[in-house]
Design a protein around this motif. Structure first.
Motif, mmCIF file in Angstrom:
data_model
loop_
_atom_site.group_PDB
_atom_site.id
_atom_site.type_symbol
_atom_site.label_atom_id
_atom_site.label_comp_id
_atom_site.label_asym_id
_atom_site.label_seq_id
_atom_site.Cartn_x
_atom_site.Cartn_y
_atom_site.Cartn_z
ATOM 1 N N VAL A 107 -7.875 42.608 85.099
ATOM 2 C CA VAL A 107 -7.524 43.382 83.916
ATOM 3 C C VAL A 107 -6.865 44.677 84.348
ATOM 4 O O VAL A 107 -7.379 45.380 85.227
ATOM 5 C CB VAL A 107 -8.776 43.718 83.069
ATOM 6 N N GLU A 108 -5.746 44.990 83.719
ATOM 7 C CA GLU A 108 -5.092 46.284 83.902
ATOM 8 C C GLU A 108 -4.987 46.947 82.541
ATOM 9 O O GLU A 108 -4.503 46.339 81.582
ATOM 10 C CB GLU A 108 -3.697 46.130 84.523
ATOM 11 N N VAL A 109 -5.481 48.176 82.451
ATOM 12 C CA VAL A 109 -5.302 49.002 81.268
ATOM 13 C C VAL A 109 -4.075 49.848 81.561
ATOM 14 O O VAL A 109 -4.040 50.575 82.563
ATOM 15 C CB VAL A 109 -6.545 49.877 80.988
ATOM 16 N N LEU A 110 -3.068 49.739 80.720
ATOM 17 C CA LEU A 110 -1.796 50.396 81.002
ATOM 18 C C LEU A 110 -1.918 51.912 80.995
ATOM 19 O O LEU A 110 -2.609 52.496 80.166
ATOM 20 C CB LEU A 110 -0.738 49.965 79.989
ATOM 21 N N SER A 111 -1.216 52.525 81.934
ATOM 22 C CA SER A 111 -1.025 53.973 82.007
ATOM 23 C C SER A 111 0.474 54.199 82.061
ATOM 24 O O SER A 111 1.202 53.385 82.655
ATOM 25 C CB SER A 111 -1.649 54.549 83.283
ATOM 26 N N ARG A 117 4.956 48.592 86.642
ATOM 27 C CA ARG A 117 4.452 47.863 87.805
ATOM 28 C C ARG A 117 3.392 46.840 87.403
ATOM 29 O O ARG A 117 3.359 45.723 87.907
ATOM 30 C CB ARG A 117 3.865 48.837 88.827
ATOM 31 N N ASP A 118 2.502 47.216 86.465
ATOM 32 C CA ASP A 118 1.466 46.291 86.009
ATOM 33 C C ASP A 118 2.075 45.054 85.343
ATOM 34 O O ASP A 118 1.577 43.942 85.512
ATOM 35 C CB ASP A 118 0.522 46.970 85.018
ATOM 36 N N TYR A 134 -4.916 36.930 83.513
ATOM 37 C CA TYR A 134 -4.497 38.321 83.709
ATOM 38 C C TYR A 134 -4.407 38.966 82.337
ATOM 39 O O TYR A 134 -3.595 38.554 81.503
ATOM 40 C CB TYR A 134 -3.164 38.385 84.445
ATOM 41 N N LEU A 135 -5.259 39.954 82.105
ATOM 42 C CA LEU A 135 -5.326 40.646 80.826
ATOM 43 C C LEU A 135 -4.743 42.046 80.979
ATOM 44 O O LEU A 135 -5.157 42.800 81.857
ATOM 45 C CB LEU A 135 -6.784 40.733 80.356
ATOM 46 N N VAL A 136 -3.783 42.370 80.115
ATOM 47 C CA VAL A 136 -3.150 43.688 80.100
ATOM 48 C C VAL A 136 -3.483 44.324 78.757
ATOM 49 O O VAL A 136 -3.217 43.741 77.698
ATOM 50 C CB VAL A 136 -1.619 43.573 80.269
ATOM 51 N N ALA A 144 -3.526 43.719 73.261
ATOM 52 C CA ALA A 144 -3.766 43.126 74.575
ATOM 53 C C ALA A 144 -2.863 41.913 74.746
ATOM 54 O O ALA A 144 -2.560 41.209 73.781
ATOM 55 C CB ALA A 144 -5.231 42.712 74.714
ATOM 56 N N GLN A 145 -2.430 41.694 75.993
ATOM 57 C CA GLN A 145 -1.657 40.506 76.370
ATOM 58 C C GLN A 145 -2.499 39.722 77.371
ATOM 59 O O GLN A 145 -2.980 40.310 78.343
ATOM 60 C CB GLN A 145 -0.352 40.882 77.054
ATOM 61 N N LEU A 146 -2.640 38.433 77.151
ATOM 62 C CA LEU A 146 -3.409 37.597 78.053
ATOM 63 C C LEU A 146 -2.508 36.516 78.642
ATOM 64 O O LEU A 146 -1.954 35.696 77.913
ATOM 65 C CB LEU A 146 -4.590 36.952 77.325
#
Length: 189
Positions: A107-111, A117-118, A134-136, A144-146
Motif C-alpha cells: 500500500v502506498e498513500v500518495l504524497s 513515482r508511486d 497494490y493499493l494506492v 483508492a486504486q487497487l
C-alpha cells in the motif's frame, strides 16, 4: 558511496543501501536511489495508521501479518522499498532485518513529492516482483486504486473505490476495508 553524492546514472545494490546511515530513509528502484524526505504529512500518516490498525484487527489469528513503514522490503539486489503498509503471508520472508521478497499486499498513500513515482516506477516494480495486490490511496482526493495480478501475472486496469465504499482485498482469503473509516469520515447514509 553515500547516496547524497550520487550521479543520476549511478546504480546501487542492497549492499550499498545497507551501508548508508540509519537516520536517513532511502529506497532503491532499479538500482536508483530515492530519498524518502521530507517526512509524510499528518493526513498521510493518519490514513496509513488507520489502515494498518484495521488490517491488524482483521488478520488476528490468521497466517498473514501486516507491517507499517518504515520496514525494508528487499525485492531484488537492486530493489529495496518501504511501502506505507504491507501484508506478508509467508513467515519465511520475514527476517529480523527486513522482508525478503514480494508481499501479498503493498500500500502506498500518495504524497505530492512521491505520487508520480508511486504510480509509475513502484507500480511497475511491484508488478514485476510479484506483489499480488497494490493499493494506492489518495488522501487529498479521497479515493483508492487497487491493482490486482491477473492470470498472466500482470496488473490490469485498477479498480477505483470512493470514500464511502468498501474495499475488497483478496489477501489472506479476503478482507473488507470500509474506506470511510480509513479516511476518517462518517459511515455512508
Amino acid at each position: 558511496m553515500h547516496p547524497a553524492a550520487l550521479q543520476p546514472s549511478q546504480r546501487f545494490t542492497v549492499t550499498d543501501y545497507r551501508s548508508w546511515p540509519d537516520d536517513e530513509r532511502w529506497e532503491l528502484i532499479d538500482g536508483r536511489a530515492y530519498a524518502m524526505t521530507p517526512a509524510p504529512g499528518i493526513p498521510h500518516q493518519r490514513i496509513a495508521g488507520r489502515l494498518y490498525s484495521r488490517l491488524e484487527r482483521q488478520l488476528a489469528g490468521r497466517p498473514c501479518q501486516p507491517f507499517i513503514a518504515p520496514v525494508d522490503v528487499v525485492l531484488s539486489e537492486s530493489d529495496v522499498v518501504q511501502p506505507d503498509v504491507l501484508v506478508v503471508c509467508d513467515p519465511a520472508r520475514i527476517t529480523e532485518r527486513d522482508i525478503q521478497g514480494a508481499p501479498e499486499l503493498a500500500v502506498e498513500v500518495l504524497s505530492p513529492s512521491t505520487s508520480a513515482r508511486d504510480l509509475r516506477e513502484k507500480r511497475a516494480l511491484y508488478e514485476r516482483a510479484g506483489v499480488g495486490e497494490y493499493l494506492v490511496i489518495d488522501p487529498l482526493e479521497l479515493y483508492a486504486q487497487l491493482f490486482r495480478r491477473d492470470g498472466a501475472g500482470r496488473y490490469g486496469l485498477p479498480e477505483i473505490f470512493g470514500p464511502q465504499e468498501e474495499l475488497k482485498l483478496a489477501v489472506c482469503g479476503g478482507l473488507t476495508i470500509p474506506l470511510w473509516e480509513i479516511f476518517g469520515l462518517g459511515p455512508p447514509e
